[in-house]
Scaffold this active site. Sequence first.
Site, PDB file in Angstrom:
ATOM      1  N   ASP A 194       0.893  -1.292  -0.201  1.00 41.23           N
ATOM      2  CA  ASP A 194       0.224   0.028   0.045  1.00 41.23           C
ATOM      3  C   ASP A 194       0.888   1.175   0.035  1.00 41.23           C
ATOM      4  OD1 ASP A 194      -2.802   1.068   0.502  1.00 41.23           O
ATOM      5  OD2 ASP A 194      -1.688   1.735   2.446  1.00 41.23           O
ATOM      6  N   GLU A 249      13.065 -14.538   0.898  1.00 39.49           N
ATOM      7  CA  GLU A 249      13.322 -15.696   1.584  1.00 39.49           C
ATOM      8  C   GLU A 249      12.488 -17.120   1.347  1.00 39.49           C
ATOM      9  OE1 GLU A 249      12.675 -14.173   5.817  1.00 39.49           O
ATOM     10  OE2 GLU A 249      14.112 -12.793   5.707  1.00 39.49           O
TER      11      GLU A 249
HETATM   12  C1  GLC Z   1      -4.100   3.240  -0.215  1.00 42.16           C
HETATM   13  C2  GLC Z   1      -5.468   2.387  -0.162  1.00 42.16           C
HETATM   14  C3  GLC Z   1      -6.454   3.440   0.252  1.00 42.16           C
HETATM   15  C4  GLC Z   1      -5.932   3.761   1.298  1.00 42.16           C
HETATM   16  C5  GLC Z   1      -4.751   4.494   1.433  1.00 42.16           C
HETATM   17  C6  GLC Z   1      -4.387   4.773   3.020  1.00 42.16           C
HETATM   18  O1  GLC Z   1      -3.854   4.185  -1.295  1.00 42.16           O
HETATM   19  O2  GLC Z   1      -5.452   1.855  -1.449  1.00 42.16           O
HETATM   20  O3  GLC Z   1      -7.460   2.901   0.195  1.00 42.16           O
HETATM   21  O4  GLC Z   1      -6.887   4.935   1.848  1.00 42.16           O
HETATM   22  O5  GLC Z   1      -3.697   3.705   0.916  1.00 42.16           O
HETATM   23  O6  GLC Z   1      -3.984   3.499   3.516  1.00 42.16           O
END
Ligand code: GLC
Length: 495
Positions: A194, A249
């Site tokens: 993310d 790993e």
């Molecule tokens: C990413 C996710 C989104 C979230 C953000 C913060 O962009 O796709 O949905 O709000 O990260 O975690």
Amino acid sequence: MYQIYPRAFADTDGDGVGDLRGVTASLDHLAGPPDSLGVDAIWLSPFYPHGGVDGGYDVTDFTAVAPEFGSLTDIDRLLAASHERGVRVLLDLVTGHTSDRHPWFAAARASRANASRDWYLWADPRPGTAPPTNWVAAFGGSAWTLDEGSGQFFHHSFYPEQPDLNWRNAAVREEMANAMRFWLDRGVDGFRVDAIEFLIKDRRLRDNPPAGPPLPPWSPEPGGLRRRWTRNQPGVAGVLRHLRRVTDEYPDRVLVGELYASARQVAAALGGGRADGLHLALDHQLAKSAWDAKAFRRAIAAAERHLAPPLSPTWAFSNHDLSRHATRWGVERARLAALILLTLRGTVCLYQGEEIGMTDLVPAPGPGPDGARRDRAGRDPARGPFDWDEAARQRSDHESLLAFYRGLIELRRRAPAVRHGTLSLLRGLPPGVLGYERRFEDEKLTVLANMSHRRTVVRLPSGHANTQLMATDVDQVHPTGGTVELDADHGVVIG
Ligand code: GLC
């Protein structure tokens, strides 16, 4: 790859919230039977215990399953059932921040002297009580929130309930590595990582400068500032190398990063020529583009320039954060969009529901069935419940959008030129027509997409074979005598 947003996918216990058993029960839609979509992998958006603020992206425990989604046993079953069909399973690794209700943050907040204080980003106010810098959070407002107890501010790239982790801290790196190993040991095939752009912030806490001349469409900068010191900092590469080492790993696992950046920055996230960063990085330049052949051409050209083999782009048109592309570009273009998406070079990521033409939904007022708050950033319309009735209808209709997606995925599987051939953009096409050639050894395929509002005649390069392999509308397109006639929003793959 197919993105599942579990809350809105399939609900087996009738509480109005999708669950992991629902995903397992729905695998026939995704892969296995001949009338399934035929995907190779699924990516599950977060199902971890969370603070109810950011659709699961505000995690309170990285190695558990929130009760509304099921249990670890359900994950094990989902992994086994998916692997039986040859489907890989990727989880969402929310690396940048935790929920403010995560025990790590509770400990860090408790006192300045706490050993884990440095796991997050703290700073003293500027003279008076002003935030330490002018940095703005992705969803608006200052990126700093005052912690009354300690008199210091903590940093958050997103909502104030999502304090950012300090990735310069070795213990944070190790804790996150352990969370990864927890899932990799269970047989998970990798992660979608993310928001990697925001993992590192300027150590010297310099103010971001005002945004200058027009910025690229994929990086709307908040608050009139350019995120000079808060986004894509040089230190991010080191964090990605760390995540890669942990992943390596284990045999045959993959890391797919999320970023909204130029093709050049995507290449950097992959570790450039050293390829020691992410394996893949979602490229959102087309998702953020207008429906315009020139703009598409530019984004594809940039990917060819900066992500030439052995690197490769990862394309998506929709996800849980963006308005669905059938809404943005128009439902009538869904078939042509699919034809383009699934014939591009690289990896393709679909978002649940696009294969049946789902559009944005208007959410009902009030809190969600799980008591979770409405998304303050307004992303709920793209997160409407998957329409299983429509999917069942389309499954038995060989002219449906679903059948078209299935056919395109089948073509990717069967034609090496589409699966891993080179891509060359065609020149000299009529305005509004996007065209490219995919080539692998002796196999050559041509994709033509009329993105304009007019019926258009395209002259094929001389000596071109003209077998029609796929067309948005079988009745309308007939390559004859070196020309193809394409209605508005129609396209064809010929070989
Ligand atoms: C990413 C996710 C989104 C979230 C953000 C913060 O962009 O796709 O949905 O709000 O990260 O975690």
